[in-house]
Design an enzyme around this catalytic site. Structure first.
Site, PDB file in Angstrom:
ATOM      1  CG  HIS B 329      -2.069  -1.670   3.000  1.00 21.38           C
ATOM      2  ND1 HIS B 329      -1.381  -2.257   2.122  1.00 21.38           N
ATOM      3  CD2 HIS B 329      -3.423  -1.663   2.188  1.00 21.38           C
ATOM      4  CE1 HIS B 329      -1.830  -2.685   0.961  1.00 21.38           C
ATOM      5  NE2 HIS B 329      -2.986  -2.214   1.001  1.00 21.38           N
ATOM      6  CG  ASN B 400      -0.448   6.149  -2.568  1.00 22.46           C
ATOM      7  OD1 ASN B 400      -0.895   5.605  -1.811  1.00 22.46           O
ATOM      8  ND2 ASN B 400       0.087   6.058  -3.729  1.00 22.46           N
ATOM      9  CG  HIS B 617      -8.426  -4.365  -4.970  1.00 26.11           C
ATOM     10  ND1 HIS B 617      -9.494  -3.899  -4.203  1.00 26.11           N
ATOM     11  CD2 HIS B 617      -7.173  -3.870  -4.504  1.00 26.11           C
ATOM     12  CE1 HIS B 617      -8.728  -3.173  -3.109  1.00 26.11           C
ATOM     13  NE2 HIS B 617      -7.619  -2.859  -3.366  1.00 26.11           N
ATOM     14  CG  ASP B 673      -5.902   1.551   3.265  1.00 29.80           C
ATOM     15  OD1 ASP B 673      -4.352   1.204   3.545  1.00 29.80           O
ATOM     16  OD2 ASP B 673      -6.164   1.123   1.974  1.00 29.80           O
ATOM     17  N   PRO B 674      -8.457   0.739   7.058  1.00 25.73           N
ATOM     18  CG  PRO B 674      -8.657  -1.206   8.852  1.00 25.73           C
ATOM     19  CD  PRO B 674      -7.859  -0.783   7.684  1.00 25.73           C
ATOM     20  CG  LEU B 675      -5.263   5.914   9.107  1.00 22.00           C
ATOM     21  CD1 LEU B 675      -5.950   6.531  10.333  1.00 22.00           C
ATOM     22  CD2 LEU B 675      -4.075   5.986   8.771  1.00 22.00           C
TER      23      LEU B 675
END
Lengths: 768, 768
Positions: B329, B400, B617, B673-675
């Site tokens: 993302h 989220n 997924h 989501d690496p973050l």
């Protein structure tokens, strides 16, 4: 023994209980009055004082502050425990009132459950702890034993030790010592650091005499090399180097009291007996389970508070807490991609370097690769084939071959050896590159292990000259010397006759350079960056059982390799002897940090328990609960490398690291061999990352692991102070500076109290 | 249906078996004569030819060569199987004689075990496969359906498709098409790529019209924007945009045949019935077990040969095979350390930027941080608190919130939003930085997902202008549009009234820009880098059951969110309609690649099976064996992210990825989501690294995963050709170029034959 009043009372360590752990953390004694400030009461006072200061400085963070004054939220744990059990059955080990009351609380609990059998077990544990203390004390491996520990601020906990050896400090330094510390009467030895001990946390390159050369670069010619010392040394008929005063040289009465091999095996046998005793195993198993559950309870109740505490600390986080890679081999310290790139660039830029002598001719790099039928372009990670994942599980023999690029020993010789045709130039260049990478990352540091084989007596000089010539110094790097246990190989090739030759080849140069640094000036300078010794080899090899009728080294001429425990003793005893002399001269001493418990028999770990400052691996402690419990009580450092284990001995998810961590063992994370195991440019971060992912470690635990790694390491007092906090060596929260470590005080207070209770239980029974 | 002789025979896809998988790989048909070169016989010929070439070029490696001529060493597998079983009971599926014999061999085996019940199951599977074919064909999601696939070398396998829609190619391009391919009579459509499709593998920035500007930089003013098209469009009363010729606009007879929602739910119900049928589940479970065991056997027997093959390839290794992060993302594409550094540098250098409008005033960055009581120095990873490890397991809602730095939505708005006071300038800058990192790594590529919410109709223009203005183009990056399923949120806030408004807001601009690109010129240029659509939200939310009495979108004004399957249909149907028009104009088409099977009900995955090119997924396929088997047979791509799952839904060691991989599902690795999840600077490598460590994947399997990721991705034909091999779309070893992919031919030959056997078994029963 009414210590408080008479701090200079001479004590002989074999009979006195020593209060520090070799890991560098002081474990406070619960008995009254021993060392100046380490008795229970003054420790409490110091901790409280520390907390008061912290509180005063934390007014900006009222939330954190309110918790701190809330006795670490331990009251809520007590409440939780009360919900599940009745206070009568399981009196809470926590108290928000007074420490005194709390400890006796816990002791009441222990008293209630203590059967005569358990009392006997506890006494045997106590004996084991004392045995370890004896060995660690006699080899000067405790915090404060190393002259380098004394940085002008820390003055040691080693009062009285001068009497152990009967040695007086160097005459030209003792006056400075007493002049320096008029207000701390209990510090009579050792002296504050002489000028050539100046290691600071700021410079990346420091000249050996501590003075920075104008451009901040190392200059060997500027190093001050001390002169000859009057004492003499000689290897005795039992294979241990002994030191004598000139006067005593005739009588052969050694200056230092080193345990004999007979004493060692008797003690080893005792500990082996204790840890294989049924009731001892059972009790230890239950204590370990209890400790692990208690930590889980602690975590569940305090995780949000821990997080809040960590958030309240500005700037600091996982990325900028200091980490030391406590176990990594020099020959595999680069990752595979780095080595590949290096080889390729050499083939491109220096094809005509004469790099090796084979079959009667000198070969250039180009010719070597021609003989391998390879071009620079052809090379890939696959052809290099140094990664150990698929075919090395339970095949340590195969793993050792992985050190050969493309399976070719000649490439290993050219690129990864010090003693070769090009005097290790290539190896030095790539080592420098890795050093630069580590320095650039700033917060990552390494303790590289480099080999002395003991095959010939000039290995030390070659290594030292290689280091000096190539200026392989870095603020982020310290060295350990690994001695591979390869007697049988050298014996087979005829390089040596008896085991004594290995002892001589490994230790004689060290005694020579300690007596007269000018005899091996490079070695003297190099040794200032060496923090200890390691002993390495495949532990899973079968060992011949000798039933303890071991020949002495000069008589050991069998084709068989001596067993692990025998190697341990000779590494230990000679290091001990060496350390006493070095300390007397004000030189840095060495600790023993062998590989142990990666595979093999229980006696490996037991020998390490007696002789070693800390160990690498230790995964087999999971099968020896009583020994694991002793490792816990002594807070012996474990430099664990689960990614390495995963490739060789134990799959990642079965690694005991998370269990050990819960129990409270002194665990750190290390990479072992980035060349063989790691994929990314940041192998140590990769190691932490996988552990965080798979073991689901929160930030607080990552920070605790990082802090452990610094404590276990051999970085100097002044540097640790800079990295962990001014009084990092104090136990529990008192030694913590969350602004530097990012470890919540709550966590360390929990760890410390829990350990105190276990120790209290054991000592009470013992003295009862 | 005697295809070979009459290749231009019109076929209607709903009744004809389509031979490609949407994943981009052609799955050959075992029936005779269908498409020119995809029937079994010609495929074999091609494969053999390919191998002959390879063999000729491999004379330098006699070892590898001898194996290749040894029919992939499969004879030894047969031997091994024979040791364990008798040939009669388990006739070996392998043969070193003829492929013909081999397949019939396998079929005999199947015939023997086939009961009437199983025959019925197999027929129902076949029906499911045909249903998927219908949907994928009607939405133009197959390889060759996208005009961009036709790069002048590849001429497609989509013969006859013109008749599906009744659409003729653009008049000004059809002549070029026929002129270009005089020797391939079966290629009548689509035309070769028009000039503005020039994507090459060399440049990092390409102008939208394919011409490189002098300094190789993007120049929007140079882009050619096509003009208006005569057709018209309108949303019908069932919520699907339909396209009409001018003439037909009055009669409301749509140009394209899009399945209705009624048809869709009937089909969905059929597939749901099949996969919940006891015997079907049981049979699929056994086939999956069989496939996994077979792969293990294959691996054990061939691992050393695979390694030898890989070693014989110069230069190529894990690090320099191309990898695509197939699921990541945009708002979390940087790692936490990167975002922290970026925020700090902004606070330092641009404190007086007016960044947000809150509570009636414009605030500068400095004022925002003052209101948060934070300085640049204070910030740390801990305060940022965006990592999701401890508290997010089974808490997607909490996850989220992790998108908000320091838990503050205003920081998210300032730094991670496009539509804000600073027109997304900060977000563009950090995006550019991540692009630079990815470009520098060279072999790593991403498909970033960026949101269109459907809350208002101008979102597309804002996004496109942001991209164009900030020149966010990179050779290493392609885009997917993710539409969050947030109807109920907008409904609650009054932003929309009915679900139809979301459909309009998401799709009307796309139809407008397809009809007249000059109406949204930036969007037209941006869409050239968009490869598909995604549908995202927390799948674990409970869904209201409507028993299939769904109101149409214009009537959907309930507070309830429509269920997953309903969202799927409207994304699918409108994309299908749009694709037909875009294809007719020679514009690139889009595939549908939703999140599915991360959590929630089985019907999510079933809806995806019908409608989607591939999914993200799919971990819940492990609980639905029959559906998993269907995904295998169709080689539907799964972009899996086990580190993400580990933090949210499923611990790492229980992730089905290794099992799926053994079975032969088309699996790739992605970061999500690496973050939130990753620690290192190279998140995709970290993902591969952990998988290699924990699942013990050898180099060959890592290479296969990397190859899968490229195949699943939306990178253009010419680029895939450059990365994987000239004819990468051919099945098995024929499509492989080990010099580019590092995947052993042996492996792909095994995968392909195994798949052929499964397909043969099903089709035989079906036609019987």
């Amino acid at each position: 023994m009414s210590g408080n009043g008479s701090p200079t009372l001479p004590l002989t360590p074999a009979t006195n209980f020593v209060v520090e752990s070799s890991s560098g953390l002081i474990i406070p004694e619960t008995r009254d009055g021993f060392y100046g400030y380490t008795d229970e009461k003054s420790l409490q006072q110091m901790e409280e004082q520390k907390w008061a200061q912290r509180r005063a400085s934390d007014v900006a963070h009222p939330q954190a502050d309110s918790t701190l004054s809330n006795s670490f939220k331990l009251s809520s744990i007590r409440e939780a425990l009360q919900i599940q059990t009745t206070e009568e059955l399981h009196p809470s080990p926590f108290s928000d009132d007074e420490d005194k009351e709390q400890v006796s609380d816990a002791q009441h609990h222990m008293d209630a459950m203590m059967t005569p059998e358990l009392a006997r077990v506890v006494q045997s544990f106590q004996k084991c702890l004392e045995l370890r203390d004896k060995y660690i004390t006699k080899s000067l491996q405790r915090l404060g034993d190393n002259p380098r520990d004394h940085d002008g601020v820390f003055h040691g906990v080693t009062e009285g030790l001068a009497d152990v050896s009967g040695v007086k400090p160097d005459v030209n330094q003792s006056s400075a010592a007493s002049a320096n510390s008029p207000h701390e009467p209990w510090v009579i030895y050792p002296p504050p650091p002489p000028p050539h001990w100046h290691f600071t946390a700021k410079e990346t390159v420091i000249s050996a005499d501590g003075r920075l050369t104008p451009d901040n670069e190392f200059d060997f010619s500027q190093c001050q090399i001390p002169s000859n010392h009057e004492w003499v040394f000689e290897i005795d008929d039992k294979g241990v180097y002994q030191v004598y005063t000139n006067a005593d040289a005739g009588t052969k009465k050694p200056l230092f009291d080193i345990p004999t091999i007979r004493e060692y095996f008797v003690d080893l046998d005792y500990v082996l007996g204790v840890i294989s005793d049924g009731p001892a195993k059972s009790m230890a198993y239950r204590r370990l389970k209890y400790l692990a559950s208690k930590f889980e309870m602690y975590s569940l109740l305090n995780e949000s508070q821990e997080l809040a505490d960590m958030k309240s600390v500005p700037h600091r986080d996982f990325y900028n807490v200091r980490k030391v890679d406590t176990h990594v081999h020099l020959a595999s310290c680069m990752n595979q991609k780095h080595l590949l790139r290096f080889i390729k660039s050499k083939m491109k830029r220096s094809p005509h370097d004469v790099v090796i002598f084979r079959d009667g001719t000198d070969l250039t790099l180009e010719q070597v690769f021609q003989s391998l039928k390879l071009s620079a372009y052809d090379l890939s990670i696959n052809t290099l084939d140094m990664h150990a994942h698929q075919d090395s599980f339970h095949r340590f023999d195969k793993f050792n071959l992985k050190y050969n690029p493309i399976g070719e020993s000649r490439l290993r010789e050219i690129f990864l050896k010090i003693d070769n045709k090009i005097d290790g130039r290539y190896f030095a260049e790539i080592t420098r590159e890795v050093m630069n990478d580590v320095e650039q990352s700033k917060y990552q540091n390494c303790e590289w292990r480099v080999s002395i084989y003991g095959r010939s007596v000039d290995e030390w000089d070659k290594l030292a000259k290689w280091i000096i010539k190539n200026e392989l110094f870095s603020h982020n790097v310290r060295w350990l010397i690994q001695v591979p246990r390869l007697y049988q190989v050298y014996k087979e090739t005829g390089a040596i006759d008896t085991f004594e030759e290995i002892v001589i080849n490994v230790f004689r140069p060290l005694f020579e350079v300690t007596k007269d640094p000018q005899s091996h000036p490079e070695l003297h300078v190099f040794l200032q960056r060496v923090v200890g010794f390691d002993s390495v080899d495949d532990e899973s090899k079968a060992e011949r059982r000798f039933h303890r009728k071991f020949p002495f080294p000069r008589l050991w001429d069998s084709q068989q390799n001596p067993p692990f425990s025998y190697w341990m003793y000779y590494m230990y005893a000679n290091t001990a002897s060496l350390n006493h002399w070095r300390k007397a001269r004000g030189f840095n001493t060495f600790v023993f940090r062998p590989h142990a418990g990666e595979a093999g028999d229980t006696d490996h770990l037991t020998a390490a328990f007696l002789t070693s400052h800390s160990i690498s691996h230790g995964i087999l402690l999971r099968k020896v609960p009583a020994l694991q419990y002793l490792f816990y009580l002594k807070q012996i450092g474990l430099a664990m490398s689960p990614l390495s284990n995963n490739a060789l001995f134990l799959t990642y998810e079965r690694n005991p690291l998370p269990d050990f961590f819960k129990v409270g063992l002194n665990v750190s994370l290390s990479t072992d061999d980035p060349l063989q195991f790691h994929f990314t440019k940041e192998p140590l971060l990769e190691e932490y990352s996988v552990a965080a992912h798979i073991y689901k470690l929160p930030q607080s635990s990552l920070a605790e692991l990082a802090r452990n790694s610094v404590i276990q390491s051999g970085f100097e007092m002044e540097i640790k102070r800079h990295w962990l906090g001014q009084e990092w060596y104090l136990p529990g929260a008192a030694g913590n500076d969350i602004h530097k470590t990012n470890v919540p005080n709550l966590r360390l207070a929990y760890r410390h109290r829990t350990l105190l209770e276990e120790l209290a239980m054991i000592r009470k029974q013992h003295s009862a």
